[in-house]
Design an enzyme around this catalytic site. Structure first.
Site, short mmCIF file in Angstrom:
data_model
loop_
_atom_site.label_atom_id
_atom_site.label_comp_id
_atom_site.label_asym_id
_atom_site.label_seq_id
_atom_site.Cartn_x
_atom_site.Cartn_y
_atom_site.Cartn_z
N ASP A 34 0.94 -1.26 0.02
CA ASP A 34 0.20 0.03 -0.12
C ASP A 34 0.67 1.22 0.01
O ASP A 34 0.55 2.01 0.90
CB ASP A 34 -0.75 0.16 1.30
CG ASP A 34 -1.75 -1.37 1.46
OD1 ASP A 34 -1.75 -2.10 0.61
OD2 ASP A 34 -1.86 -1.64 2.64
N GLU A 198 -10.83 -1.11 -3.69
CA GLU A 198 -10.11 -0.34 -2.72
C GLU A 198 -8.97 0.39 -3.32
O GLU A 198 -8.76 0.53 -4.29
CB GLU A 198 -9.66 -1.55 -1.85
CG GLU A 198 -8.84 -2.50 -2.36
CD GLU A 198 -8.21 -3.62 -1.47
OE1 GLU A 198 -9.03 -3.92 -0.12
OE2 GLU A 198 -7.27 -4.35 -1.72
N ARG A 290 4.83 -7.99 0.52
CA ARG A 290 4.71 -7.41 -1.01
C ARG A 290 5.86 -6.41 -1.05
O ARG A 290 6.22 -5.75 0.04
CB ARG A 290 3.37 -6.84 -1.14
CG ARG A 290 2.24 -7.81 -1.40
CD ARG A 290 0.77 -7.34 -1.09
NE ARG A 290 0.53 -6.79 0.32
CZ ARG A 290 -0.67 -6.56 0.54
NH1 ARG A 290 -1.51 -6.20 -0.17
NH2 ARG A 290 -0.77 -6.04 1.88
#
Ligand code: NAG
Ligand code: NAG
Length: 323
Positions: A34, A198, A290
């Protein structure tokens, strides 16, 4: 003579290659989820999801973020917002920097709510708690700006059983007005694993306003970007004022489930860059494995953005112009 000219030309060429700032991906190898980057006052400021706190890394070049100066700017002992800290973003509003982020409790994800911290005139100043923005489940809050309509808070919310995008006027940096559902995941590429929209991120180019978002479930390789394009005149809180296209930035070159992006400007203000995460797990990932990648946004002849594909890790690329 000819030889010397060729030699001189190749030396000049070499010099320009060496002096241009370059970078390679990934910018952050773990806990790179993110990501969000802001460029301000000579620094790139990177934030990502760590689950436990909010931290900022800064550097004067994109590549420098790999070894940049890092400081923890927030931790919270309040059990209703201590934990599962996600998706922090730096935004400048009315002369100060704010961090919009998601947090909840340690037991489950039902308590996830959007919160905001207030900082100072630079992103490196200290932050203090300002407000919680909703009393319902909401994640991935971001700011969407219009000169004619003012600022909006956009975030991921539930519309029935569908994880969708919601929008509400931002009446002040710590307060929103009435929320509406902006868009629901109805396309097949938005429903792989679970129906999901999202990670909204606003982008402005050539008089157009875009809102990218991430589609499908993160534990799949189909996690990718979708795009809402504003029609330029309609009420931004009505889905009828936006056109949906996608998917973009799909899995490629060993990078799976690329998404949850942010946009930032090059130091000279001429380019828009896309920062996003991806995983080497071919099943996708929702966890801290990630990594963070960044790539320039190119433009199609119809004025729409071209996000390209996530490039092979380790490739040397030209950095943002003006570095
Ligand atoms: C803890 O956080 C909740 C949720 O933001 C808030 O309503 C409550 O007032 C906070 N408690 C304290 C003691 O600050
Ligand atoms: C934009 O969308 C609104 C609906 O919200 C519509 O009334 C208006 O005609 C649209 N404008 C254009 C230029 O398509």
């Amino acid at each position: 003579m000819r030889f010397f000219k060729t030699l001189a030309a190749s030396l000049l060429g070499l010099t320009s290659v060496v002096s241009a700032a370059t970078y390679s991906n990934p910018l952050k190898t773990t806990d790179g989820s993110d990501p969000h980057i802001a460029w301000s006052g000579g620094y790139y400021y990177l934030m990502t999801t760590t689950w436990s706190d909010l931290r900022i890394t800064r550097a004067t070049t994109l590549n420098g973020l790999k070894t940049g100066e890092t400081k923890v700017v927030w931790k919270d002992t309040n059990t209703s917002r201590c934990c599962n800290i996600w998706a922090p973003e730096l935004h400048y509003l009315d002369g100060a920097w704010y961090i919009y982020y998601t947090a909840g409790n340690s037991a489950n994800l039902d308590g996830q709510r959007p919160h905001v911290l207030k900082g100072g005139a630079t992103p490196w100043d200290s932050f203090s708690y300002l407000a919680q923005l909703t009393n319902t489940w909401a994640i991935d809050g971001s700011i969407l700006r219009f000169s004619s309509w003012g600022n909006y808070f956009v975030y991921s919310c539930f519309s029935g059983s569908l994880q969708s995008l919601c929008i509400a006027p931002l009446t002040s940096p710590g307060k929103i007005g009435t929320a509406k559902v902006l868009s629901t995941p109805t396309a097949s590429w938005e429903k792989v694993g679970n129906p999901v929209m999202e990670g909204p991120a606003a982008m402005y180019h050539d008089g157009k306003t875009f809102l990218s978002y991430s589609a499908s479930y993160c534990w799949t390789s189909s996690y990718s970007l979708g795009l809402l394009t504003w029609n330029g005149s309609g009420d931004p809180s009505l889905s009828a004022s936006w056109k949906k296209t996608g998917p973009f930035l799909t899995s490629k070159n060993g990078n799976y489930g690329p998404g949850h992006n942010g946009f930032f400007q090059s130091p000279n203000g001429k380019e828009i860059w896309n920062v996003f995460h991806a995983t080497s797990n071919s099943n996708g990932a929702c966890d801290g494995t990630r990594y963070t990648m960044a790539q320039i946004v190119n433009w199609n002849s119809d004025g729409s953005p071209n996000f390209g594909s996530p490039g092979k890790l380790g490739t040397t690329l030209a950095g943002p112009s003006g570095e």
